[in-house]
Each structure stands twice: as structure tokens, then as C-alpha cells.
Design a protein around this motif. Structure first.
Motif, PDB file in Angstrom:
ATOM      1  N   LEU A 273      44.710  45.911  48.012  1.00  0.00           N
ATOM      2  CA  LEU A 273      44.863  45.935  49.465  1.00  0.00           C
ATOM      3  C   LEU A 273      45.144  47.348  49.957  1.00  0.00           C
ATOM      4  CD1 LEU A 273      47.055  42.715  49.803  1.00  0.00           C
ATOM      5  CD2 LEU A 273      44.582  42.915  50.002  1.00  0.00           C
ATOM      6  N   SER A 274      45.929  48.105  49.187  1.00  0.00           N
ATOM      7  CA  SER A 274      46.232  49.513  49.458  1.00  0.00           C
ATOM      8  C   SER A 274      46.591  50.134  48.110  1.00  0.00           C
ATOM      9  CB  SER A 274      47.395  49.612  50.453  1.00  0.00           C
ATOM     10  OG  SER A 274      48.613  49.248  49.830  1.00  0.00           O
ATOM     11  N   PRO A 275      46.818  51.455  48.053  1.00  0.00           N
ATOM     12  CA  PRO A 275      47.180  52.057  46.757  1.00  0.00           C
ATOM     13  C   PRO A 275      48.503  51.547  46.177  1.00  0.00           C
ATOM     14  CG  PRO A 275      46.366  53.730  48.256  1.00  0.00           C
ATOM     15  CD  PRO A 275      46.490  52.469  49.045  1.00  0.00           C
ATOM     16  N   VAL A 276      49.306  50.826  46.987  1.00  0.00           N
ATOM     17  CA  VAL A 276      50.581  50.305  46.473  1.00  0.00           C
ATOM     18  C   VAL A 276      50.693  48.787  46.632  1.00  0.00           C
ATOM     19  CG1 VAL A 276      51.846  52.455  46.807  1.00  0.00           C
ATOM     20  CG2 VAL A 276      51.736  50.797  48.672  1.00  0.00           C
ATOM     21  N   SER A 277      49.610  48.119  46.976  1.00  0.00           N
ATOM     22  CA  SER A 277      49.655  46.668  47.198  1.00  0.00           C
ATOM     23  C   SER A 277      48.415  46.014  46.595  1.00  0.00           C
ATOM     24  CB  SER A 277      49.726  46.383  48.704  1.00  0.00           C
ATOM     25  OG  SER A 277      49.865  45.013  48.931  1.00  0.00           O
ATOM     26  N   PHE A 278      48.640  44.937  45.802  1.00  0.00           N
ATOM     27  CA  PHE A 278      47.545  44.296  45.075  1.00  0.00           C
ATOM     28  C   PHE A 278      47.660  42.778  45.160  1.00  0.00           C
ATOM     29  CE2 PHE A 278      49.070  48.129  43.065  1.00  0.00           C
ATOM     30  CZ  PHE A 278      47.935  48.927  43.052  1.00  0.00           C
ATOM     31  N   GLN A 279      46.501  42.112  45.115  1.00  0.00           N
ATOM     32  CA  GLN A 279      46.466  40.642  45.076  1.00  0.00           C
ATOM     33  C   GLN A 279      45.699  40.227  43.827  1.00  0.00           C
ATOM     34  OE1 GLN A 279      44.572  39.117  48.596  1.00  0.00           O
ATOM     35  NE2 GLN A 279      46.504  38.853  49.660  1.00  0.00           N
ATOM     36  N   TYR A 280      46.157  39.120  43.235  1.00  0.00           N
ATOM     37  CA  TYR A 280      45.421  38.571  42.096  1.00  0.00           C
ATOM     38  C   TYR A 280      45.407  37.051  42.216  1.00  0.00           C
ATOM     39  CZ  TYR A 280      43.353  38.366  37.504  1.00  0.00           C
ATOM     40  OH  TYR A 280      42.473  38.163  36.488  1.00  0.00           O
ATOM     41  N   ARG A 281      44.196  36.466  42.118  1.00  0.00           N
ATOM     42  CA  ARG A 281      44.045  35.008  42.191  1.00  0.00           C
ATOM     43  C   ARG A 281      44.107  34.454  40.781  1.00  0.00           C
ATOM     44  NH1 ARG A 281      38.856  34.225  43.968  1.00  0.00           N
ATOM     45  NH2 ARG A 281      38.183  33.754  41.868  1.00  0.00           N
ATOM     46  N   ILE A 282      45.043  33.548  40.562  1.00  0.00           N
ATOM     47  CA  ILE A 282      45.192  32.899  39.267  1.00  0.00           C
ATOM     48  C   ILE A 282      44.439  31.575  39.350  1.00  0.00           C
ATOM     49  CG2 ILE A 282      46.822  32.059  37.544  1.00  0.00           C
ATOM     50  CD1 ILE A 282      47.219  35.043  38.263  1.00  0.00           C
ATOM     51  N   GLY A 283      43.391  31.396  38.550  1.00  0.00           N
ATOM     52  CA  GLY A 283      42.587  30.173  38.577  1.00  0.00           C
ATOM     53  C   GLY A 283      41.263  30.413  39.272  1.00  0.00           C
ATOM     54  N   GLU A 284      40.357  29.473  39.085  1.00  0.00           N
ATOM     55  CA  GLU A 284      39.030  29.575  39.683  1.00  0.00           C
ATOM     56  C   GLU A 284      39.093  29.248  41.171  1.00  0.00           C
ATOM     57  OE1 GLU A 284      36.254  30.721  38.112  1.00  0.00           O
ATOM     58  OE2 GLU A 284      37.703  31.111  36.520  1.00  0.00           O
ATOM     59  N   ASN A 285      38.037  29.600  41.900  1.00  0.00           N
ATOM     60  CA  ASN A 285      38.012  29.416  43.349  1.00  0.00           C
ATOM     61  C   ASN A 285      38.130  27.951  43.766  1.00  0.00           C
ATOM     62  OD1 ASN A 285      38.124  30.838  45.676  1.00  0.00           O
ATOM     63  ND2 ASN A 285      35.983  31.466  45.670  1.00  0.00           N
ATOM     64  N   GLY A 286      37.450  27.031  43.090  1.00  0.00           N
ATOM     65  CA  GLY A 286      37.507  25.622  43.455  1.00  0.00           C
ATOM     66  C   GLY A 286      38.657  24.866  42.806  1.00  0.00           C
ATOM     67  N   ASP A 287      39.421  25.535  41.958  1.00  0.00           N
ATOM     68  CA  ASP A 287      40.512  24.898  41.216  1.00  0.00           C
ATOM     69  C   ASP A 287      41.647  24.524  42.170  1.00  0.00           C
ATOM     70  OD1 ASP A 287      42.346  24.042  39.394  1.00  0.00           O
ATOM     71  OD2 ASP A 287      42.568  25.945  38.331  1.00  0.00           O
ATOM     72  N   PRO A 288      42.058  23.237  42.212  1.00  0.00           N
ATOM     73  CA  PRO A 288      43.138  22.846  43.121  1.00  0.00           C
ATOM     74  C   PRO A 288      44.490  23.441  42.731  1.00  0.00           C
ATOM     75  CG  PRO A 288      42.417  20.974  41.807  1.00  0.00           C
ATOM     76  CD  PRO A 288      41.486  22.103  41.504  1.00  0.00           C
ATOM     77  N   LYS A 289      44.611  23.916  41.498  1.00  0.00           N
ATOM     78  CA  LYS A 289      45.880  24.500  41.067  1.00  0.00           C
ATOM     79  C   LYS A 289      45.833  26.023  41.043  1.00  0.00           C
ATOM     80  CE  LYS A 289      47.711  20.569  38.611  1.00  0.00           C
ATOM     81  NZ  LYS A 289      48.610  20.162  37.574  1.00  0.00           N
ATOM     82  N   ALA A 290      44.877  26.612  41.707  1.00  0.00           N
ATOM     83  CA  ALA A 290      44.795  28.073  41.786  1.00  0.00           C
ATOM     84  C   ALA A 290      45.789  28.575  42.832  1.00  0.00           C
ATOM     85  CB  ALA A 290      43.379  28.489  42.158  1.00  0.00           C
ATOM     86  N   PHE A 291      46.292  29.788  42.601  1.00  0.00           N
ATOM     87  CA  PHE A 291      47.195  30.392  43.582  1.00  0.00           C
ATOM     88  C   PHE A 291      47.009  31.909  43.594  1.00  0.00           C
ATOM     89  CE2 PHE A 291      49.470  29.827  39.607  1.00  0.00           C
ATOM     90  CZ  PHE A 291      50.125  31.033  39.399  1.00  0.00           C
ATOM     91  N   LEU A 292      47.559  32.553  44.604  1.00  0.00           N
ATOM     92  CA  LEU A 292      47.375  33.976  44.817  1.00  0.00           C
ATOM     93  C   LEU A 292      48.728  34.667  44.792  1.00  0.00           C
ATOM     94  CD1 LEU A 292      44.825  35.714  45.688  1.00  0.00           C
ATOM     95  CD2 LEU A 292      45.810  35.655  47.941  1.00  0.00           C
TER      96      LEU A 292
END
Length: 168
Positions: free
Chosen positions: A20-39
Motif C-alpha cells: 500500500l505504501s513503503p511502510v504498509s502492506f496487505q496479504y490475503r491468506i487463502g484463495e479468493n473464493g475461499d470462505p475462510k480467507a482473510f486479509l
């Protein structure tokens, strides 16, 4: 600076990772359609890695996850942060979350997420088909006049219009 370069090279081409910026990051755990995925969102304060990074799960992607589950995940990640304080730990946090995804989400009910995704999947194909029904065939004045001559005032053809004359 070195950790930033390492993260960029490790996750280059990974669709789950977003800077998102040089000091901020996002990571999605799980596949896109997975109901147990989270960010997971990790932000570095100025005194990082001597101080703990800010870990957030407030992204819209996580709206289907109950607040108790979110808090549980954050608590487990903070234990990992405390163990790695003083070292570069963003990669470690993302990998820890990937490895323990099933453990984190074991109490998350799947039904609520599934019904939302089904309604979205069912709702989208209806839009184009309804547009096809709205389009009517355009007739010229002479075509309309011929059609009116063949039919009665209700737009129906008279009884027997397609019968074959057997007597002849």
C-alpha cells in the motif's frame, strides 16, 4: 530498507501481496473464493523493528469474519510479534498466518459467507439476460399494417389461420 527490498523480491508476482505504501502492506491468506480467507494489514511505525508493527484486520474483505475471530487472530499474531521483536518480522508474520490459517478460522461459521457469495454469483448473470428481454424488434409502418390486417384487435391471429383445406 533491506526488509522492504526483501519483501518486494519475495512476493514479486504474488497476487495475495499488496504494497500500500513503503511502510504498509496487505496479504490475503487463502484463495479468493475461499470462505475462510482473510486479509492482514501490517504497517511499520518509525521505530520499527524495535517497536511492534501495527497489525489490522479492518479491510472490507474481512467483513464476513466475526469480530471475535478477528481479535483471536490479532492476539495470536501479537504473540508472534513479541517473540520476534527487534528483528524484521513482516515476512515471518505473513508466513505464520498462512501456516496457521485453519487453526485461526476453525470457529468461523462457513454458512454466512457461502450464502453471500451464492447470492452474488446468482445475481450477476441475471443482469445481461434481462437486458436481452427488453430489446424489442423494430417494425416498419407497412409491416405493422400487414400484421394488424392479419390479426384481430388483441394481436391474435384468427382461429384456423394455419389450417389446411382438406376438401379441395
Amino acid at each position: 530498507q533491506m526488509e522492504l527490498e526483501a519483501l518486494r523480491s519475495i512476493y514479486e508476482g504474488d497476487v495475495c501481496f499488496r504494497e500500500l505504501s513503503p511502510v504498509s502492506f496487505q496479504y490475503r491468506i487463502g484463495e479468493n473464493g475461499d470462505p475462510k480467507a482473510f486479509l492482514i494489514e501490517v504497517s511499520w511505525p518509525e521505530t520499527y523493528p524495535q517497536t511492534a508493527p501495527v497489525i489490522s484486520m479492518d479491510a472490507f474483505f474481512n467483513n464476513t469474519i466475526s469480530s471475535a475471530i478477528k481479535q483471536s487472530i490479532l492476539d495470536k499474531l501479537m504473540v508472534e510479534v513479541d517473540a520476534n521483536l527487534g528483528t524484521a518480522m513482516t515476512y515471518t508474520l505473513f508466513e505464520y498466518a498462512k501456516d496457521n490459517k485453519e487453526l485461526f478460522m476453525e470457529n468461523q461459521p462457513v454458512n454466512t459467507v457461502t450464502s453471500v457469495s451464492n447470492s452474488i454469483a446468482i445475481g450477476t448473470p441475471d443482469v445481461p439476460s434481462s437486458k436481452k428481454k427488453e430489446k424489442k424488434e423494430q417494425l416498419s409502418k407497412t409491416q405493422k399494417r400487414k400484421l394488424a390486417d392479419k390479426t384481430d384487435n388483441k394481436g391474435e391471429l384468427p382461429r384456423g389461420w394455419n389450417w389446411v383445406d382438406v376438401i379441395k
